[in-house]
Design an enzyme around this catalytic site. Structure first.
Site, PDB file in Angstrom:
ATOM      1  N   ASP A   8       0.822  -1.213   0.000  1.00 61.95           N
ATOM      2  CA  ASP A   8       0.000   0.000   0.000  1.00 61.95           C
ATOM      3  C   ASP A   8       0.853   1.259   0.000  1.00 61.95           C
ATOM      4  OD1 ASP A   8       0.897  -0.251   2.642  1.00 61.95           O
ATOM      5  OD2 ASP A   8      -0.974   0.483   3.492  1.00 61.95           O
ATOM      6  N   CYS A  64       2.081  -6.568   1.635  1.00 65.20           N
ATOM      7  CA  CYS A  64       2.752  -5.680   2.580  1.00 65.20           C
ATOM      8  C   CYS A  64       1.888  -4.472   2.918  1.00 65.20           C
ATOM      9  CB  CYS A  64       4.048  -5.131   1.980  1.00 65.20           C
ATOM     10  SG  CYS A  64       5.190  -6.352   1.334  1.00 65.20           S
ATOM     11  N   CYS A  65       1.967  -4.058   4.158  1.00 67.34           N
ATOM     12  CA  CYS A  65       1.455  -2.764   4.596  1.00 67.34           C
ATOM     13  C   CYS A  65       2.332  -2.335   5.770  1.00 67.34           C
ATOM     14  CB  CYS A  65      -0.037  -2.810   4.945  1.00 67.34           C
ATOM     15  SG  CYS A  65      -0.474  -3.744   6.411  1.00 67.34           S
ATOM     16  N   TRP A  66       2.035  -1.192   6.364  1.00 70.92           N
ATOM     17  CA  TRP A  66       2.937  -0.640   7.374  1.00 70.92           C
ATOM     18  C   TRP A  66       3.215  -1.637   8.504  1.00 70.92           C
ATOM     19  CZ3 TRP A  66       6.585   2.543   7.096  1.00 70.92           C
ATOM     20  CH2 TRP A  66       7.133   3.135   8.242  1.00 70.92           C
ATOM     21  N   LEU A 108       6.103  -3.305   6.499  1.00 70.92           N
ATOM     22  CA  LEU A 108       7.042  -2.346   5.911  1.00 70.92           C
ATOM     23  C   LEU A 108       7.822  -1.615   6.996  1.00 70.92           C
ATOM     24  CD1 LEU A 108       4.682  -0.865   3.184  1.00 70.92           C
ATOM     25  CD2 LEU A 108       6.579  -2.478   2.825  1.00 70.92           C
TER      26      LEU A 108
END
Length: 147
Positions: A8, A64-66, A108
């Site tokens: 994202d 993936c994301c934070w 991430l």
């Protein structure tokens, strides 16, 4: 291997993930912030990458994301996906062996480039285990009524 990847955010570790997979000889299809014009919302791009695994257009996916949490939740909404949020190589190995995970979720925020390589090494070096109890657990998840 065909790998569907989503993120994202266009972060260095996400870009490194794509290049690392390509360097390892995988055919990568990018989603979200890694593909100009795509919807980069974590729910949308993670779901899209995971869906390709079930559809058969990808062998596995990395979402993936934070924190990695939202990406793993979105991926796991796709019937037939077993996404695992992995923050180290041992967890990645276990997810493949014990859970037959077919989607890797990464944070991430927490994943450095050296750690990324370790996680990918473990993920791709490990296949589904043969332990009867583990196989029954995976089979349980595949049943529509959960019994």
């Amino acid at each position: 291997m065909r790998i569907s990847v989503s993120s994202d955010m266009d972060e260095p570790v996400a870009r490194r993930l794509v290049s690392e997979l390509r360097e390892r000889g995988h055919d990568v299809r990018a989603h979200g912030a890694l593909s100009p014009g795509d919807d980069a919302r974590w729910a949308v791009c993670s779901h899209a990458a995971a869906a390709e695994v079930v559809e058969g257009t990808a062998d596995q996916a990395v979402v993936c994301c934070w924190t990695g949490t939202g990406a793993s939740i979105a991926a796991n909404k796709v019937p037939g996906v077993r996404a695992a949020l992995c923050t180290d190589a041992y967890t990645a190995e276990g997810a493949r062996r014990w859970n037959d995970a077919n989607v890797l979720a990464l944070s991430l925020r927490l994943t450095s480039e050296p750690l990324l390589k370790e996680i990918l090494d473990a993920w791709f070096a490990t296949g589904a285990g043969t332990d009867a109890e583990d196989r029954e657990n995976v089979a349980y998840l595949e049943r529509p009524d959960g019994t």
